[in-house]
Design a protein around this motif. Structure first.
Motif, PDB file in Angstrom:
ATOM      1  N   ILE A   1       0.849  -1.187   0.000  1.00 40.06           N
ATOM      2  CA  ILE A   1       0.000   0.000   0.000  1.00 40.06           C
ATOM      3  C   ILE A   1       0.888   1.243   0.000  1.00 40.06           C
ATOM      4  O   ILE A   1       1.750   1.399   0.858  1.00 40.06           O
ATOM      5  CB  ILE A   1      -0.943   0.024   1.227  1.00 40.06           C
ATOM      6  CG1 ILE A   1      -1.845  -1.215   1.232  1.00 40.06           C
ATOM      7  CG2 ILE A   1      -1.761   1.313   1.263  1.00 40.06           C
ATOM      8  CD1 ILE A   1      -2.772  -1.339   0.046  1.00 40.06           C
ATOM      9  N   THR A   2       0.669   2.104  -0.968  1.00 37.25           N
ATOM     10  CA  THR A   2       1.346   3.393  -1.053  1.00 37.25           C
ATOM     11  C   THR A   2       0.317   4.455  -0.707  1.00 37.25           C
ATOM     12  O   THR A   2      -0.774   4.460  -1.290  1.00 37.25           O
ATOM     13  CB  THR A   2       1.906   3.624  -2.468  1.00 37.25           C
ATOM     14  OG1 THR A   2       2.877   2.608  -2.747  1.00 37.25           O
ATOM     15  CG2 THR A   2       2.548   4.994  -2.603  1.00 37.25           C
ATOM     16  N   THR A   3       0.646   5.364   0.225  1.00 30.69           N
ATOM     17  CA  THR A   3      -0.307   6.387   0.641  1.00 30.69           C
ATOM     18  C   THR A   3       0.247   7.780   0.374  1.00 30.69           C
ATOM     19  O   THR A   3       1.399   8.075   0.695  1.00 30.69           O
ATOM     20  CB  THR A   3      -0.659   6.272   2.137  1.00 30.69           C
ATOM     21  OG1 THR A   3       0.536   6.317   2.909  1.00 30.69           O
ATOM     22  CG2 THR A   3      -1.393   4.975   2.431  1.00 30.69           C
ATOM     23  N   ILE A   4      -0.617   8.604  -0.201  1.00 27.99           N
ATOM     24  CA  ILE A   4      -0.309  10.005  -0.438  1.00 27.99           C
ATOM     25  C   ILE A   4      -1.325  10.783   0.407  1.00 27.99           C
ATOM     26  O   ILE A   4      -2.522  10.761   0.136  1.00 27.99           O
ATOM     27  CB  ILE A   4      -0.456  10.389  -1.931  1.00 27.99           C
ATOM     28  CG1 ILE A   4       0.195   9.344  -2.855  1.00 27.99           C
ATOM     29  CG2 ILE A   4       0.080  11.801  -2.163  1.00 27.99           C
ATOM     30  CD1 ILE A   4       1.651   9.122  -2.667  1.00 27.99           C
ATOM     31  N   LYS A   5      -0.855  11.453   1.442  1.00 30.49           N
ATOM     32  CA  LYS A   5      -1.757  12.086   2.399  1.00 30.49           C
ATOM     33  C   LYS A   5      -2.243  13.458   1.932  1.00 30.49           C
ATOM     34  O   LYS A   5      -1.717  14.046   0.988  1.00 30.49           O
ATOM     35  CB  LYS A   5      -1.078  12.200   3.773  1.00 30.49           C
ATOM     36  CG  LYS A   5      -0.678  10.844   4.387  1.00 30.49           C
ATOM     37  CD  LYS A   5      -1.814   9.855   4.479  1.00 30.49           C
ATOM     38  CE  LYS A   5      -2.706  10.132   5.645  1.00 30.49           C
ATOM     39  NZ  LYS A   5      -3.818   9.175   5.763  1.00 30.49           N
ATOM     40  N   LYS A   6      -3.232  13.955   2.621  1.00 31.30           N
ATOM     41  CA  LYS A   6      -3.958  15.182   2.287  1.00 31.30           C
ATOM     42  C   LYS A   6      -3.029  16.343   1.939  1.00 31.30           C
ATOM     43  O   LYS A   6      -2.088  16.646   2.670  1.00 31.30           O
ATOM     44  CB  LYS A   6      -4.852  15.577   3.454  1.00 31.30           C
ATOM     45  CG  LYS A   6      -5.684  16.823   3.207  1.00 31.30           C
ATOM     46  CD  LYS A   6      -6.560  17.121   4.410  1.00 31.30           C
ATOM     47  CE  LYS A   6      -7.313  18.408   4.278  1.00 31.30           C
ATOM     48  NZ  LYS A   6      -8.297  18.435   3.220  1.00 31.30           N
ATOM     49  N   GLY A   7      -3.312  16.980   0.809  1.00 26.70           N
ATOM     50  CA  GLY A   7      -2.634  18.204   0.413  1.00 26.70           C
ATOM     51  C   GLY A   7      -1.229  18.034  -0.137  1.00 26.70           C
ATOM     52  O   GLY A   7      -0.565  19.027  -0.443  1.00 26.70           O
ATOM     53  N   ALA A   8      -0.747  16.803  -0.284  1.00 22.25           N
ATOM     54  CA  ALA A   8       0.596  16.594  -0.833  1.00 22.25           C
ATOM     55  C   ALA A   8       0.625  16.942  -2.313  1.00 22.25           C
ATOM     56  O   ALA A   8      -0.387  16.863  -3.010  1.00 22.25           O
ATOM     57  CB  ALA A   8       1.037  15.152  -0.617  1.00 22.25           C
ATOM     58  N   SER A   9       1.810  17.334  -2.806  1.00 22.26           N
ATOM     59  CA  SER A   9       2.013  17.627  -4.224  1.00 22.26           C
ATOM     60  C   SER A   9       3.232  16.864  -4.716  1.00 22.26           C
ATOM     61  O   SER A   9       4.276  16.863  -4.053  1.00 22.26           O
ATOM     62  CB  SER A   9       2.253  19.122  -4.455  1.00 22.26           C
ATOM     63  OG  SER A   9       1.068  19.846  -4.206  1.00 22.26           O
ATOM     64  N   ILE A  10       3.091  16.251  -5.891  1.00 21.69           N
ATOM     65  CA  ILE A  10       4.183  15.483  -6.487  1.00 21.69           C
ATOM     66  C   ILE A  10       4.484  16.089  -7.850  1.00 21.69           C
ATOM     67  O   ILE A  10       3.635  16.109  -8.743  1.00 21.69           O
ATOM     68  CB  ILE A  10       3.807  14.000  -6.619  1.00 21.69           C
ATOM     69  CG1 ILE A  10       3.409  13.429  -5.253  1.00 21.69           C
ATOM     70  CG2 ILE A  10       4.958  13.213  -7.229  1.00 21.69           C
ATOM     71  CD1 ILE A  10       2.863  12.018  -5.308  1.00 21.69           C
ATOM     72  N   GLY A  11       5.709  16.597  -8.013  1.00 22.84           N
ATOM     73  CA  GLY A  11       6.117  17.253  -9.250  1.00 22.84           C
ATOM     74  C   GLY A  11       6.284  16.278 -10.397  1.00 22.84           C
ATOM     75  O   GLY A  11       6.514  15.079 -10.210  1.00 22.84           O
ATOM     76  N   GLY A  12       6.183  16.809 -11.607  1.00 25.10           N
ATOM     77  CA  GLY A  12       6.259  16.019 -12.829  1.00 25.10           C
ATOM     78  C   GLY A  12       7.496  15.143 -12.890  1.00 25.10           C
ATOM     79  O   GLY A  12       8.587  15.546 -12.500  1.00 25.10           O
TER      80      GLY A  12
END
Length: 156
Positions: free
Chosen positions: A100-111
């Motif tokens: 399981i990979t989790t990206i939590k609230k409001g995170a941003s991942i650049g191109g």
């Protein structure tokens, strides 16, 4: 009558699409995927079955969301971000369960960033373009590079 928009050139098999979500051309969403409300799923995105996308998420062009991915509300995923879900991939050999990979609230991942399997990205973290994420990222951290390094912390 649906309360979301699906482009006529998209293949959306899931009925779990939130209101006011927009799904653009050449997107494929498999039948068990869950997508929240007010999302923007840009062109050429693939979303596998065991994926949950929260509300107000933006997924830019050329992203694939593989089984085991959990994305909280208000997340931004830049163009051509690469997620992986198998630590030891081999053709026709699948794990019993994907990490399981989790990206939590409001995170941003650049191109162009690469996210390895089983990673946890904390709330409001910011991942720089092209960064290769090999370990968990704390909330509010701004990270770049390969190897990854924390530049600073943000307040939001």
């Amino acid at each position: 009558m649906s309360n979301y928009y699906i482009h006529k050139l998209a293949d959306v098999q899931s009925e779990n699409i939130g209101c006011n979500t927009r799904v653009w051309q050449f997107v494929v969403v498999l039948n068990k995927a869950v997508i929240g409300k007010d999302c923007n799923i840009c062109a050429n995105v693939f979303i596998e079955n065991d994926v949950i996308v929260g509300d107000r998420v933006t997924i830019k062009n050329g992203v694939q969301l593989w089984d085991g991915l959990r994305i909280d509300d208000d997340v931004f995923i830049g163009p051509n971000v690469t997620f992986t879900n198998d630590r030891f991939p081999r053709s026709k050999c699948f794990p019993d369960k994907f990490p399981i990979t989790t990206i939590k609230k409001g995170a941003s991942i650049g191109g162009g960033a690469v996210i390895l399997p089983g990673i946890h990205i904390g709330e409001h973290a910011m991942i720089g373009a092209g960064t290769i994420v090999t370990h968990n990222i704390p909330s509010y951290a701004v990270v770049i590079g390969n190897p990854i390094r924390i530049l600073r912390y943000t307040t939001k």
